[in-house]
Design an enzyme around this catalytic site. Structure first.
Site, PDB file in Angstrom:
ATOM      1  CB  THR A 324      42.423  36.239  49.750  1.00 52.08           C
ATOM      2  OG1 THR A 324      43.389  36.101  48.701  1.00 52.08           O
ATOM      3  CG2 THR A 324      42.943  37.178  50.812  1.00 52.08           C
ATOM      4  CB  CYS A 325      38.467  33.561  47.491  1.00 47.33           C
ATOM      5  SG  CYS A 325      37.794  32.450  48.702  1.00 47.33           S
ATOM      6  CG  ASP A 326      42.863  37.565  43.949  1.00 47.98           C
ATOM      7  OD1 ASP A 326      43.677  37.079  43.117  1.00 47.98           O
ATOM      8  OD2 ASP A 326      42.253  38.622  43.759  1.00 47.98           O
TER       9      ASP A 326
END
Ligand SMILES: *Cc1c(COP(=O)(O)O)cnc(C)c1O
Length: 377
Positions: A324-326
């Site tokens: 993810t983009c986290d």
């Protein structure tokens, strides 16, 4: 990995990421636990993995169930469990949930505060009550002591009040923390619990049950003591603490029964070198991460052993991250994972002993990723 899981993993046919659980392995682990602790009745902690095939396997094996919510109570009943074999073991419950559980025939409830006791008295009149004693969670990789538990003196006073409120004062429970590596944690807790039995006995109340909780560890990367060792040390402590007047003993294993029966199969998305300060090194990005179900990698608390199909190839230590983009979606940075250096996009890896506390932690669709798929074989 069991032969069944190995076959499933090697075929490489199903889309990743997925959880696969070998139900025979769950049944086998249950039998091992019962053999090690024939003096305890197992109440499987449903939250570890509430999948219907697992619940049905354990109903057939004659286990009881520890439910954390009214939804879990319903799931147990749907799997064929008798309401008398369900313990509603969460000290925090909505009144409506207490009332519904009682109307479905559940008789056994926990509390660790006077406020909750009053709710149970009102919505489940005549129920059996046990109190949750707060105990040290030292030695546990996943502690549970932050939001539950009462002191021994509060437990005693709650049990006396339970009697005044028309409830049945039944016993005491504790939880030494999940993935607990030390049998000594149970022994301390047993001796504290025994003092509550004596305290209320002086007021004419005879308790009949001690719930030693869950926490029994499984092997991730590091070895842990065998269940038989926990059993013999706990058995000896029960004899010291209670002598011939040993109460009915409940246990609530979650992780121990299901973790080693499952693997998570995942695909490599990217194998790349990073260069910025603090990031230097080889990074492997998988198609599952913190939000796909691997919540217990927070602070690298649970350290999954991870293997590839080409285990013989030259290896190197990787930082492991999710897709993810986290920024917190990093699984292991301090505890790097050794895997073949030339792993590339599309290669598959398996996270071992991943049958517990994974499927239900998977998000509904963070970043658009679908929830983890599950196969019970
Ligand atoms: C989570 C929990 C368990 C199960 O713990 P494990 O460490 O998975 O064995 C048992 N009892 C209660 C009350 C729990 O909250």
């Amino acid at each position: 990995m069991t032969p069944k899981l190995k076959m499933f993993f090697s075929e490489g046919a199903l889309p990743t990421p997925y959880l696969a659980v070998d139900l025979d392995r769950v049944a086998k682990q249950y039998r091992r636990m019962v053999k090690a602790m024939p003096w305890a009745k197992v109440f499987y902690a449903v939250k570890a993995n509430p999948a219907a095939p697992i619940l049905k396997t354990l109903v057939r094996a004659k286990a009881g169930f520890d439910a954390a919510s009214i939804e879990e109570v319903r799931q147990c009943l749907a799997a064929g469990c008798a309401p008398s074999d369900i313990s509603y073991g969460n000290p925090i419950k909505k009144s409506a949930s207490i009332a519904e559980a009682a109307s479905l025939g559940v008789r056994l409830f926990v509390c660790d505060s006077e406020e909750e006791l009053q709710k149970i008295a009102q919505h489940a009149p005549g129920a059996k009550i046990y109190t949750r004693l707060g105990v040290d969670n030292e030695g546990a990789d996943w502690p549970l002591s932050q939001k539950f538990g009462a002191s021994a003196s509060t437990c005693a006073s709650l049990l006396r009040k339970a009697s005044d409120l028309g409830l049945i004062p039944y016993g005491v429970s504790f939880h030494v923390g999940s993935q607990q590596g030390s049998p000594a944690a149970y022994i301390d807790a047993i001796h504290q619990a025994a003092r509550i039995f004596q305290d209320v006995a002086a007021h004419g109340i005879k308790l009949t049950m001690l719930n030693i909780g869950g926490g029994f560890p499984v092997q991730y990367r590091a070895p842990v003591p065998e269940i038989e060792r926990f059993a013999s040390e706990i058995d000896a402590a029960l004899t010291t603490a209670f002598g011939a007047a040993r109460p009915f003993i409940m246990s609530e294993p979650g992780r121990y029964l299901v973790a080693e029966a499952g693997i998570v199969c995942s695909e490599v998305v990217l194998n790349a070198r990073r260069e910025l300060p603090g990031q230097e090194g080889d990074w492997l990005y998988l198609d599952i991460g913190r939000f796909g179900g691997l919540a217990e990698t927070e602070d690298e608390a649970i350290r999954y052993d991870i293997v590839s199909l080409r285990q013989q190839a030259p290896q190197r230590p990787f930082v492991l991250a999710g897709p993810t983009c986290d920024g917190v979606d990093i699984l292991y940075r301090k505890n790097k994972v050794s895997l073949p250096s030339d792993l590339k996009e599309g290669d598959r890896v398996a996270l071992l002993a991943a049958g517990a506390y994974v499927s239900t932690y998977s998000s509904q669709g963070f970043n658009g990723f679908a929830p983890l798929s599950e196969h019970y074989i």
